[in-house]
Design a protein around this motif. Structure first.
Motif, PDB file in Angstrom:
ATOM      1  N   GLY A 153      -9.043  -2.877  -1.492  1.00  0.00           N
ATOM      2  CA  GLY A 153      -7.957  -2.380  -2.329  1.00  0.00           C
ATOM      3  C   GLY A 153      -7.905  -0.860  -2.354  1.00  0.00           C
ATOM      4  N   GLU A 154      -9.079  -0.208  -2.407  1.00  0.00           N
ATOM      5  CA  GLU A 154      -9.099   1.257  -2.398  1.00  0.00           C
ATOM      6  C   GLU A 154      -8.554   1.809  -1.088  1.00  0.00           C
ATOM      7  N   LEU A 155      -8.978   1.239   0.023  1.00  0.00           N
ATOM      8  CA  LEU A 155      -8.488   1.716   1.321  1.00  0.00           C
ATOM      9  C   LEU A 155      -6.997   1.434   1.480  1.00  0.00           C
ATOM     10  N   GLY A 156      -6.553   0.262   0.999  1.00  0.00           N
ATOM     11  CA  GLY A 156      -5.129  -0.036   1.062  1.00  0.00           C
ATOM     12  C   GLY A 156      -4.305   0.936   0.230  1.00  0.00           C
ATOM     13  N   SER A 157      -4.841   1.320  -0.926  1.00  0.00           N
ATOM     14  CA  SER A 157      -4.125   2.286  -1.769  1.00  0.00           C
ATOM     15  C   SER A 157      -4.024   3.649  -1.085  1.00  0.00           C
ATOM     16  N   ARG A 158      -5.085   4.050  -0.401  1.00  0.00           N
ATOM     17  CA  ARG A 158      -5.045   5.329   0.312  1.00  0.00           C
ATOM     18  C   ARG A 158      -4.012   5.305   1.431  1.00  0.00           C
ATOM     19  N   LEU A 159      -3.957   4.189   2.174  1.00  0.00           N
ATOM     20  CA  LEU A 159      -2.968   4.084   3.250  1.00  0.00           C
ATOM     21  C   LEU A 159      -1.549   4.081   2.693  1.00  0.00           C
ATOM     22  N   ALA A 160      -1.345   3.323   1.602  1.00  0.00           N
ATOM     23  CA  ALA A 160      -0.004   3.271   1.002  1.00  0.00           C
ATOM     24  C   ALA A 160       0.396   4.623   0.436  1.00  0.00           C
ATOM     25  N   LEU A 161      -0.552   5.332  -0.184  1.00  0.00           N
ATOM     26  CA  LEU A 161      -0.238   6.640  -0.749  1.00  0.00           C
ATOM     27  C   LEU A 161       0.110   7.632   0.352  1.00  0.00           C
ATOM     28  N   GLY A 162      -0.603   7.567   1.473  1.00  0.00           N
ATOM     29  CA  GLY A 162      -0.282   8.454   2.583  1.00  0.00           C
ATOM     30  C   GLY A 162       1.112   8.211   3.119  1.00  0.00           C
ATOM     31  N   ALA A 163       1.474   6.923   3.274  1.00  0.00           N
ATOM     32  CA  ALA A 163       2.816   6.595   3.761  1.00  0.00           C
ATOM     33  C   ALA A 163       3.882   7.055   2.765  1.00  0.00           C
ATOM     34  N   ALA A 164       3.624   6.859   1.460  1.00  0.00           N
ATOM     35  CA  ALA A 164       4.595   7.280   0.449  1.00  0.00           C
ATOM     36  C   ALA A 164       4.764   8.800   0.441  1.00  0.00           C
ATOM     37  N   ARG A 165       3.669   9.523   0.619  1.00  0.00           N
ATOM     38  CA  ARG A 165       3.774  10.987   0.650  1.00  0.00           C
ATOM     39  C   ARG A 165       4.577  11.461   1.856  1.00  0.00           C
ATOM     40  N   ARG A 166       4.385  10.804   2.995  1.00  0.00           N
ATOM     41  CA  ARG A 166       5.173  11.191   4.173  1.00  0.00           C
ATOM     42  C   ARG A 166       6.659  10.935   3.940  1.00  0.00           C
ATOM     43  N   GLN A 167       6.992   9.827   3.301  1.00  0.00           N
ATOM     44  CA  GLN A 167       8.393   9.538   3.003  1.00  0.00           C
ATOM     45  C   GLN A 167       8.979  10.571   2.036  1.00  0.00           C
ATOM     46  N   LEU A 168       8.203  10.920   1.011  1.00  0.00           N
ATOM     47  CA  LEU A 168       8.691  11.903   0.044  1.00  0.00           C
ATOM     48  C   LEU A 168       8.861  13.278   0.692  1.00  0.00           C
ATOM     49  N   THR A 169       7.958  13.644   1.591  1.00  0.00           N
ATOM     50  CA  THR A 169       8.075  14.934   2.270  1.00  0.00           C
ATOM     51  C   THR A 169       9.325  14.989   3.131  1.00  0.00           C
ATOM     52  N   ARG A 170       9.592  13.890   3.875  1.00  0.00           N
ATOM     53  CA  ARG A 170      10.810  13.855   4.691  1.00  0.00           C
ATOM     54  C   ARG A 170      12.050  13.912   3.817  1.00  0.00           C
ATOM     55  N   ALA A 171      12.050  13.191   2.702  1.00  0.00           N
ATOM     56  CA  ALA A 171      13.215  13.209   1.811  1.00  0.00           C
ATOM     57  C   ALA A 171      13.420  14.587   1.204  1.00  0.00           C
ATOM     58  N   GLU A 172      12.316  15.253   0.831  1.00  0.00           N
ATOM     59  CA  GLU A 172      12.438  16.598   0.257  1.00  0.00           C
ATOM     60  C   GLU A 172      12.986  17.583   1.285  1.00  0.00           C
TER      61      GLU A 172
END
Length: 279
Positions: free
Chosen positions: A176-195
């Motif tokens: 679960g911890e590793l999955g959260s890190r992967l999901a957070l990384g993907a979400a940050r990349r999406q937010l950076t592109r949107a910004e």
């Protein structure tokens, strides 16, 4: 005790005319061989038999179901390609079972889905045998698929070592911890592109007010204000200048303010102008 000969090299002194050098010299060493791991040999043989059985079942099921689908007047290529889906469905589920063999909770869904795909495959083979006036052959072909699945399940159950409750919980928490890190990384990349897209659109509206929905209000704002540009850092002076230019900012003073904000508070005007001319 069984041994094998291994060729090695070592450095030995060799003297010519009173000058000694180290040169390599080959020599043989007898190394004892470990005893045969019969458990591994038997397991490898069982897996090989399962793989061969699965290949035979895939060929048989694809042939039978493909011939059944051809009766609908579709192309032979399309019919046989669709027929592979019946077998490949439960075989993919078997692969997922193998990957989740140490997690009883995760293995339930692929195992249940595999049974559904297998039932559809067996039913289609039986229907083909019935339509071909050989229902017995159809039943035998369906039993082959079921037998291959059962054989694989036995091998999987033997290979999957049971884990105690605490170890299983530790693995679940870590996954679960590793999955959260992967999901957070993907979400940050999406937010950076949107910004970045939003900043570029805002900069385009300021530099081209006639394209905005309210030209009167947009002209009252500064045409090139670097504060709306991406403010994430750290950046080099060159990267900051490139970012400003990509967002449509061409005024040297505006670019300088942006560079001092996100890159270097003491950036020199000459440096920024040089990067602007080379951009």
């Amino acid at each position: 005790m069984r041994t094998r000969t291994e060729r090695r090299e070592r450095l030995v002194p060799h003297t010519i005319d009173g000058e000694t050098k180290l040169v390599s010299e080959p020599y043989d060493v007898e190394i004892p061989l470990p005893p045969r791991d019969w458990d591994h040999i038997v397991l490898t043989g069982a897996l090989a038999i399962v793989a061969v059985g699965l290949a035979i079942v895939i060929v048989w099921s694809t042939s039978s179901i493909g011939d059944l689908l051809v009766r609908t007047n579709v192309s032979d290529v399309i019919a046989y390609a669709a027929a592979t889906g019946f077998s490949l469905g439960w075989i993919v589920c078997m692969a997922l079972e193998w990957l989740a063999r140490y997690d009883p909770a995760r293995v339930r869904r692929p195992r249940a889905a595999g049974h559904v795909f297998l039932a559809a495959d067996m039913a289609a083979v039986c229907v083909h045998g019935w339509l071909a006036d050989s229902f017995t052959v159809g039943v035998i072909g369906a039993v082959l698929s079921g037998g291959a699945k059962a054989l694989y399940t036995l091998v999987l159950d033997h290979q999957a070592a049971p884990l105690d409750a605490r170890t299983q919980q530790w693995i679940t928490i870590k996954r679960g911890e590793l999955g959260s890190r992967l999901a957070l990384g993907a979400a940050r990349r999406q937010l950076t592109r949107a910004e970045s897209r939003a900043a570029a659109e805002e900069a385009a509206l300021r530099t081209n007010p006639e394209t905005g929905p309210d030209p009167v209000n947009s002209t009252s704002q500064p045409p090139e204000e670097p504060s709306a540009l991406p403010g994430s850092g750290p950046m080099t002076v060159k990267d900051a200048v490139t970012t400003a230019r990509s967002c449509g900012i061409t005024d040297p003073d505006a670019v300088l303010r942006y560079v001092r904000k996100v890159a270097d508070a003491n950036a020199k005007t000459e440096t920024v102008n040089r990067y602007l001319r080379s951009a």
